[in-house]
Design an enzyme around this catalytic site. Structure first.
Site, PDB file in Angstrom:
ATOM      1  N   ASP A 169       1.489  -1.074   0.289  1.00 49.49           N
ATOM      2  CA  ASP A 169       0.061  -0.118   0.372  1.00 49.49           C
ATOM      3  C   ASP A 169       1.257   0.959  -0.008  1.00 49.49           C
ATOM      4  O   ASP A 169       1.436   1.448   1.265  1.00 49.49           O
ATOM      5  CB  ASP A 169      -1.096  -0.431   1.186  1.00 49.49           C
ATOM      6  CG  ASP A 169      -1.863   1.199   1.778  1.00 49.49           C
ATOM      7  OD1 ASP A 169      -1.643   2.115   0.425  1.00 49.49           O
ATOM      8  OD2 ASP A 169      -2.074   1.324   2.158  1.00 49.49           O
ATOM      9  N   ASP A 182     -13.496   4.766   1.538  1.00 55.37           N
ATOM     10  CA  ASP A 182     -11.914   4.827   1.796  1.00 55.37           C
ATOM     11  C   ASP A 182     -11.169   6.336   2.196  1.00 55.37           C
ATOM     12  O   ASP A 182     -11.129   6.642   0.708  1.00 55.37           O
ATOM     13  CB  ASP A 182     -11.498   3.903   1.066  1.00 55.37           C
ATOM     14  CG  ASP A 182      -9.152   3.819   0.645  1.00 55.37           C
ATOM     15  OD1 ASP A 182      -9.266   4.661   1.892  1.00 55.37           O
ATOM     16  OD2 ASP A 182      -9.408   3.615   0.072  1.00 55.37           O
TER      17      ASP A 182
END
Lengths: 606, 160
Positions: free
Chosen positions: A10, A192
């Site tokens: 990520d 998100d």
């Protein structure tokens, strides 16, 4: 600790981290003190050393002009895109011209220039090092990233010495991680909100199939904006104009205090905002009212995503919160109100994306088929037509991989070449969309205007990335079209940076690659033997002998273990094996078209 | 042109069992998806991408009743929208009234009209079933012209 060969990464605006699958269970990579997060922060020293992560972050207050944050906001963007941000970026940004009108954005730090790709690669290298230097990775991007931003991310991975198996969308990765814990079917909404970007994805879950129905977002909305809102309010009270001040020291202190205040307000009702010459108390209510316009914007995106999926908030069965900014109580409350249900928060919002990326990396590298991920392209793709209108070839929220075609022609008699501009975005006028690049189709035989029929084909792969081909149908001219990116690094620039990075790497990169090539070669030869037994008779004599020669050479190269020779032998083998692979896939497909299941096809000995 | 029904192994008819469509789509995706051919040769990867794109296109076409009807009409050799431009006159009157009402409506009213327009579209698609059964290709084209008009109204409502 076991050293993984494949990881999920990520690459975040504020923090980055890696995860990998061990015995079927995804785990994040932690350092000796248990920290998973590597702050996406770099600090440059005059002697040439570069600090990455926590160490860089700690230097930010002492040395703000040599410290850089939030590189992700620069990825795949033009100077024009970044105009609204410039007051907040303490470093000078320049745009350099490359060949054929291509432009490259660079950040100036202490007289040296770096592309955002190189800066991101430094962060990726640190993350990679912590994971024991794996060579392959799945890297996540915001779902709403356009083609240029995805390309920049993949290039950064390559520069960091990684074979980027796939670029996957962050909310989808999060759903994948959650899917391991929650069984069943239903509609899932992923909200998100990270440090710099916001995504909302709507997914349909049906026994281990993760199908994205729609996505929407804003690549310029996140925790950074909240910090700035707090900063601006404090600065105003101090009588400072943030848009004009060039005081790096002050800006860094304001930014630091704002972030601390924001975080403190998630667990207490009031928090002290303090810098050396100024101090004030912020209440949670004050923060909530500063955040309200941003959260309204994010919920508007959720509404649009639901609309595109032809659903209403009531149709959503589960809500998943991802990203550090969803720790803020006000965000949780507003999201819960919007969807009318309490969101899931059982996984750490900072880690869930990396965990999901690790799951996807495992699927890609292990060949397991127990989970199927079907994602979409976030923004429409098209070409410019006469008058500057957008001709959409692929609509947003189309499941990838996908293809689309359109017809084009000439405007003038005897015109032998056409120039086509490629855009991404939802507006009817191309000028309002993002220019991805252009291509030229030449070699069209002279014909009256409007007579040639140029068929343009767009192909979007599973990464959500575009390739274009074009063909003039009347003459059959299939001039090779190379799409020239309007912005970012060229392939050769990336390759050069990859080489530099390898030279400087204090690790035995070559030995690792040899092992990989041997493993790959063994499985390829194994496949070939089986495929030849089943379909060898359908190959021409030339095809068959080419395969025999190339496979013998590959075997020799594998036992010798010299990297360049291995690479060459492998490439040659890949090329001659193509007809056999296509033959094999065609048999699978035609069997499928006759209505057989995959199991039956395999049982037939394909 | 490709036959989306054949591609997904489904019977070539307008009334489609949506569960069967979903199953066919997922079965084929599981077989050909690039994720499962990632470690294969270049040829295999290219084939996986092309086949998956084709499966996705077939699924998208058949899932949407409008596109399914258009596709089936073309497969049956029916007239294109350029060949038969007619819209049933009663429908046109109904739509003109609807447009006027929408223009006067507030946000809540627009939402109501959007719902009504959707229902109207469903009615229209249900009406296609007997036309396909009878093989009335010109009749189908007229109804599809009407559906296209209604879809335009719906899109305007959604984008507003």
């Amino acid at each position: 600790m076991t050293t993984p060969t494949v990881v999920g990464i990520d690459l975040g605006t504020t923090n980055s981290l890696a995860a990998f699958v061990l015995n079927g269970v995804p785990e994040v990579v932690r350092d000796a003190s248990g920290n998973a997060l590597v702050p996406s922060c770099l600090s440059f020293h005059p002697d040439g050393t570069v600090l990455v992560g926590r160490a860089a972050r700690e230097r930010a207050l002492a040395d703000p002009t040599h410290t850089i944050f939030s590189v992700k906001r620069l990825m795949g963007r033009t100077l024009a895109d970044l105009q609204p941000d410039l007051p907040h970026i303490p470093h000078q940004l320049v745009e350099r011209d490359a060949e054929a009108g291509r432009k490259v954005l660079r950040v100036t730090i202490d007289g040296r220039e770096f592309t955002p790709e190189e800066l991101s690669a430094m962060i990726l290298k640190e993350v990679r090092k912590r994971a024991g230097n794996p060579t392959k990775a799945v890297i996540t991007v915001p779902a709403y990233f356009d083609d240029a931003q995805r390309q920049a991310t993949r290039d950064a991975g390559r520069i960091a010495g990684l074979d980027v198996l796939r670029i996957i969308n962050e909310p989808t990765a999060a759903a994948l991680a959650y899917g391991l814990h929650t069984k069943g079917t239903g509609v899932v909404a992923v909200y998100d909100l990270g440090g710099g970007t916001f995504d909302c994805s709507i997914l349909q879950l049906t026994d281990s199939v993760f199908k994205v129905l729609s996505t929407n977002g804003d690549t310029h909305l996140g925790g950074d904006d909240f910090d700035r809102a707090i900063m601006s309010m404090a600065a105003k009270e101090m009588g400072i104009d943030l848009t004009t001040t060039k005081d790096a020291w002050l800006l860094q202190h304001l930014r630091d205090a704002a972030e601390k205040t924001k975080i403190a307000l998630s667990s207490s009702e009031t928090a002290e905002f303090a810098i050396p010459d100024f101090r004030r108390t912020f209440t949670r209510a004050e923060l909530d009212s500063l955040l309200a316009p941003f959260i309204d914007r994010s919920l508007e995106k959720c509404r649009k995503a639901l609309r595109d999926a032809e659903l209403t908030p009531a149709d959503v069965n589960e809500v998943v919160l991802v990203g550090g900014s969803t720790r803020i109580p006000f965000v949780r409350r507003r999201v819960a109100e919007f969807f009318g249900r309490t969101p899931h928060t059982d996984l750490n919002p900072d880690e869930v994306v990396a965990l999901g990326a690790a799951v996807q990396a495992d699927i890609l590298s292990s060949g397991r088929r127990d989970r199927l991920l079907l994602d979409v392209i976030p923004l429409s793709l098209g070409v410019e037509t006469l008058g500057g209108a957008m001709d959409r070839i692929i609509e947003r929220n189309t499941t990838v991989p996908c293809t689309g075609t359109t017809r084009y022609s000439t405007h003038k008699d005897n015109q032998t070449a056409i120039l086509v501009n490629i855009y991404q975005g939802e507006r009817e006028v191309v000028a309002a969309n993002k220019l991805l690049g252009q291509f030229k189709l030449s070699g069209i035989p002279p014909m009256p205007a409007g007579f040639p029929v140029v068929l343009i084909t767009f192909r979007v792969d599973a990464n959500g990335m575009l390739r274009v081909s074009a063909k003039e149908e009347r003459s059959g001219v299939e001039a090779a079209v190379e799409v020239k990116a309007a912005h970012g690094l060229s392939q050769s620039e990336v390759e050069r940076l990859v080489l530099e990075s390898v030279e400087h790497a204090h690790e035995d990169f070559a030995a690792r690659r040899v092992i990989e090539f041997r493993r790959k070669g063994e499985s390829a030869l194994d496949h070939m033997t089986k495929a030849l037994a089943a379909h060898g008779d359908k190959l021409t004599h030339e095809q068959r002998s080419a395969i025999d020669v190339a496979s013998a050479e590959l075997r020799v190269a594998m036992s010798a273990g010299d990297l360049p020779t291995l690479e060459q032998a492998n490439a040659a083998f890949e090329k001659v094996i193509l007809p056999l692979a296509e033959l094999q896939m065609n048999v699978v497909t035609s069997a499928l078209l006759r209505g057989k299941t995959e199991g039956e096809v395999l049982a037939d000995g394909v | 042109m490709i036959d989306c029904f054949e591609r997904l192994g489904l019977p070539r008819r307008f009334s489609l069992d949506l569960t069967a469509l979903e199953t066919a789509f997922l079965d084929r995706s599981r077989a050909v998806h690039p994720d499962f051919h990632h470690s294969g040769s270049q040829g295999e990867q290219a084939a996986a991408e092309a086949l998956t794109a084709a499966v996705n296109e077939a699924y998208t076409t058949l899932k949407d009743p409008f596109r399914r009807a258009e596709h089936l009409l073309t497969l049956l050799g029916g007239p294109s929208a350029a060949e038969v431009k007619e819209i049933p006159p009663a429908f046109l009157m109904e739509m003109m009234d609807l447009r006027e009402e929408i223009e006067r409506a507030d946000a809540a009213g627009k939402l109501k009209y959007e719902k009504a327009a959707r229902q109207r579209l469903d009615v229209l698609f249900n009406g296609l079933v007997p036309l396909f059964d009878r093989g009335d290709l010109i009749g189908i084209r007229k109804e599809l012209n009407a559906a296209k008009y209604l879809r335009g109204i719906l899109r305007d409502l959604r984008d507003a």
